[in-house]
Design a protein around this motif. Sequence first.
Motif, PDB file in Angstrom:
ATOM      1  N   ILE A 127       0.876  -1.180   0.000  1.00  0.00           N
ATOM      2  CA  ILE A 127       0.000   0.000   0.000  1.00  0.00           C
ATOM      3  C   ILE A 127       0.907   1.222   0.000  1.00  0.00           C
ATOM      4  O   ILE A 127       1.596   1.501   0.994  1.00  0.00           O
ATOM      5  CB  ILE A 127      -0.949  -0.019   1.214  1.00  0.00           C
ATOM      6  CG1 ILE A 127      -1.830  -1.273   1.125  1.00  0.00           C
ATOM      7  CG2 ILE A 127      -1.821   1.235   1.249  1.00  0.00           C
ATOM      8  CD1 ILE A 127      -2.107  -1.899   2.436  1.00  0.00           C
ATOM      9  N   THR A 195      -6.365   3.600   2.306  1.00  0.00           N
ATOM     10  CA  THR A 195      -6.659   2.764   3.477  1.00  0.00           C
ATOM     11  C   THR A 195      -8.070   2.168   3.413  1.00  0.00           C
ATOM     12  O   THR A 195      -8.315   1.076   3.918  1.00  0.00           O
ATOM     13  CB  THR A 195      -6.537   3.589   4.770  1.00  0.00           C
ATOM     14  OG1 THR A 195      -7.248   4.816   4.605  1.00  0.00           O
ATOM     15  CG2 THR A 195      -5.094   3.889   5.084  1.00  0.00           C
ATOM     16  N   HIS A 196      -8.984   2.907   2.780  1.00  0.00           N
ATOM     17  CA  HIS A 196     -10.353   2.412   2.632  1.00  0.00           C
ATOM     18  C   HIS A 196     -10.353   1.147   1.777  1.00  0.00           C
ATOM     19  O   HIS A 196     -10.965   0.126   2.121  1.00  0.00           O
ATOM     20  CB  HIS A 196     -11.187   3.521   1.971  1.00  0.00           C
ATOM     21  CG  HIS A 196     -12.638   3.203   1.886  1.00  0.00           C
ATOM     22  ND1 HIS A 196     -13.215   2.772   0.716  1.00  0.00           N
ATOM     23  CD2 HIS A 196     -13.613   3.221   2.824  1.00  0.00           C
ATOM     24  CE1 HIS A 196     -14.510   2.542   0.939  1.00  0.00           C
ATOM     25  NE2 HIS A 196     -14.770   2.809   2.215  1.00  0.00           N
ATOM     26  N   ALA A 198      -7.710  -0.681   1.266  1.00  0.00           N
ATOM     27  CA  ALA A 198      -6.900  -1.691   1.961  1.00  0.00           C
ATOM     28  C   ALA A 198      -7.766  -2.515   2.909  1.00  0.00           C
ATOM     29  O   ALA A 198      -7.613  -3.740   3.001  1.00  0.00           O
ATOM     30  CB  ALA A 198      -5.770  -1.014   2.734  1.00  0.00           C
ATOM     31  N   ALA A 199      -8.706  -1.864   3.591  1.00  0.00           N
ATOM     32  CA  ALA A 199      -9.580  -2.587   4.524  1.00  0.00           C
ATOM     33  C   ALA A 199     -10.379  -3.653   3.769  1.00  0.00           C
ATOM     34  O   ALA A 199     -10.502  -4.793   4.223  1.00  0.00           O
ATOM     35  CB  ALA A 199     -10.512  -1.602   5.225  1.00  0.00           C
ATOM     36  N   THR A 212       3.877  -1.136   3.672  1.00  0.00           N
ATOM     37  CA  THR A 212       3.327   0.178   3.374  1.00  0.00           C
ATOM     38  C   THR A 212       4.385   1.270   3.462  1.00  0.00           C
ATOM     39  O   THR A 212       5.350   1.169   4.229  1.00  0.00           O
ATOM     40  CB  THR A 212       2.114   0.493   4.296  1.00  0.00           C
ATOM     41  OG1 THR A 212       1.547   1.751   3.899  1.00  0.00           O
ATOM     42  CG2 THR A 212       2.514   0.580   5.767  1.00  0.00           C
ATOM     43  N   MET A 218      -1.599   7.488   6.962  1.00  0.00           N
ATOM     44  CA  MET A 218      -2.012   6.326   6.170  1.00  0.00           C
ATOM     45  C   MET A 218      -1.345   5.052   6.700  1.00  0.00           C
ATOM     46  O   MET A 218      -1.993   4.020   6.895  1.00  0.00           O
ATOM     47  CB  MET A 218      -1.619   6.545   4.700  1.00  0.00           C
ATOM     48  CG  MET A 218      -1.966   5.393   3.792  1.00  0.00           C
ATOM     49  SD  MET A 218      -1.065   5.420   2.216  1.00  0.00           S
ATOM     50  CE  MET A 218       0.395   4.491   2.655  1.00  0.00           C
ATOM     51  N   LYS A 221      -2.821   3.673   9.915  1.00  0.00           N
ATOM     52  CA  LYS A 221      -4.091   2.971   9.683  1.00  0.00           C
ATOM     53  C   LYS A 221      -3.825   1.578   9.092  1.00  0.00           C
ATOM     54  O   LYS A 221      -4.441   0.586   9.508  1.00  0.00           O
ATOM     55  CB  LYS A 221      -4.947   3.836   8.732  1.00  0.00           C
ATOM     56  CG  LYS A 221      -6.271   3.281   8.344  1.00  0.00           C
ATOM     57  CD  LYS A 221      -7.291   3.463   9.443  1.00  0.00           C
ATOM     58  CE  LYS A 221      -8.620   2.804   9.051  1.00  0.00           C
ATOM     59  NZ  LYS A 221      -9.468   2.490  10.164  1.00  0.00           N
ATOM     60  N   VAL A 222      -2.889   1.514   8.128  1.00  0.00           N
ATOM     61  CA  VAL A 222      -2.571   0.222   7.493  1.00  0.00           C
ATOM     62  C   VAL A 222      -2.016  -0.756   8.530  1.00  0.00           C
ATOM     63  O   VAL A 222      -2.405  -1.929   8.576  1.00  0.00           O
ATOM     64  CB  VAL A 222      -1.562   0.414   6.329  1.00  0.00           C
ATOM     65  CG1 VAL A 222      -1.021  -0.932   5.846  1.00  0.00           C
ATOM     66  CG2 VAL A 222      -2.208   1.178   5.184  1.00  0.00           C
ATOM     67  N   LEU A 225      -4.820  -1.984  10.630  1.00  0.00           N
ATOM     68  CA  LEU A 225      -5.675  -2.943   9.901  1.00  0.00           C
ATOM     69  C   LEU A 225      -4.996  -4.305   9.804  1.00  0.00           C
ATOM     70  O   LEU A 225      -5.629  -5.344   9.994  1.00  0.00           O
ATOM     71  CB  LEU A 225      -5.949  -2.428   8.472  1.00  0.00           C
ATOM     72  CG  LEU A 225      -6.929  -1.264   8.327  1.00  0.00           C
ATOM     73  CD1 LEU A 225      -6.880  -0.706   6.903  1.00  0.00           C
ATOM     74  CD2 LEU A 225      -8.343  -1.708   8.673  1.00  0.00           C
TER      75      LEU A 225
END
Length: 293
Positions: A127, A195-196, A198-199, A212, A218, A221-222, A225
């Motif tokens: 990512i 990230t959206h 990626a989820a 990442t 970002m 968040k990654v 997750l």
Amino acid sequence: MCKDETPELPSMSTALPTPTYVLSRPRVVPILDVVDEASNTKSFSFRDKLGATAMPGQFGMIWAPGTDEVPMSLLPRGKDDIVTITVKERGNGTGALLRKKKGDLIGVRGPYGRGFTYAGVRNALMIGGGTGAIPLLALTRILTPSRVRCSFILGAHTQRELLFQNEIERLCKETGGSYIVTTDDGSAGTQALATHEAAKVLRAGSFDRVYTCGPEVMMRKVIDLAGEARIAAEAGLERIFKCGSGICGSCCIGSYIVCKDGPVFSGEILRELPEFGRSTRDASGRPVIIKSS
Ligand SMILES: Cc1cc2nc3c(=O)[nH]c(=O)nc-3n(C[C@H](O)[C@H](O)[C@H](O)COP(=O)(O)OP(=O)(O)OC[C@H]3O[C@@H](n4cnc5c(N)ncnc54)[C@H](O)[C@@H]3O)c2cc1C
Ligand code: FES
């Protein structure tokens, strides 16, 4: 090797490490080639034996004579000791580099730091946001010949800032991986945060490693997750580097020196660092809150 045998992943540390005093002697090299990549972003190629040994995620300190020295990801081309850096303009140092032409001289130190690890990885998700795509491209180039399945989420604010789209898409296809583009303004791919996507991708896939690099918010968040999905993850951090070799302390995060202990860190380490994705340090060492965009 018989025809169908999967090539071994290139070893990450077969030789004795080159001593820091050797890496730290600046080499002055002529620029061999300049390529426009994206908005205010160019790639520069040069020949440098030490730089050509860089592993994905390692960096060099690149000197624009008369202006400044800045950390840049090194991308070895794989033959003739040719190395490429891809530079996006941010301030004085990167601006001076962007004005360089074929034949101009630049200085190189390094490669420094710890890069990404990939022993045993079979199904990887990358990512990358903005210039974070650069070291992740270097990693994807290393993994694809060994038939590691590589999937990539490539994010940027806008289409003009997307890097290496064609090559990344080709490499992902070659390995049977997926390739997704996101932009904040919807000018290319899906209008969403990386990230959206990626989820969603993490819920649907069966990855054994997440990598990442990009804006720290970002990456935080990654890493969270990946932790929820119980997948090992690594992130390549950016801090203000001055010496680039563990001396000045300008790049600290928690008790770690990013240029020496990183710039790539594991999710386990990063999740324990309250500063990660929340605050950084300016050029004078003062803590500053990281804005989300
Ligand atoms: C390990 C590593 C690898 C990198 N690889 C690349 C790459 O391949 N390509 C690329 O284009 N850029 C890369 N960068 C970012 C690049 O080094 C910075 O953009 C550059 O140092 C900025 O210097 P400047 O003189 O142009 O800007 P300055 O005039 O020094 O600063 C301009 C603004 O950017 C901020 N800033 C400067 N450096 C950083 C930094 N390292 N992190 C966060 N904010 C910063 C300053 O606080 C200021 O607000 C990398 C950074 C690191 C740490
Ligand atoms: S940049 Fe000097 S210690 Fe990291």
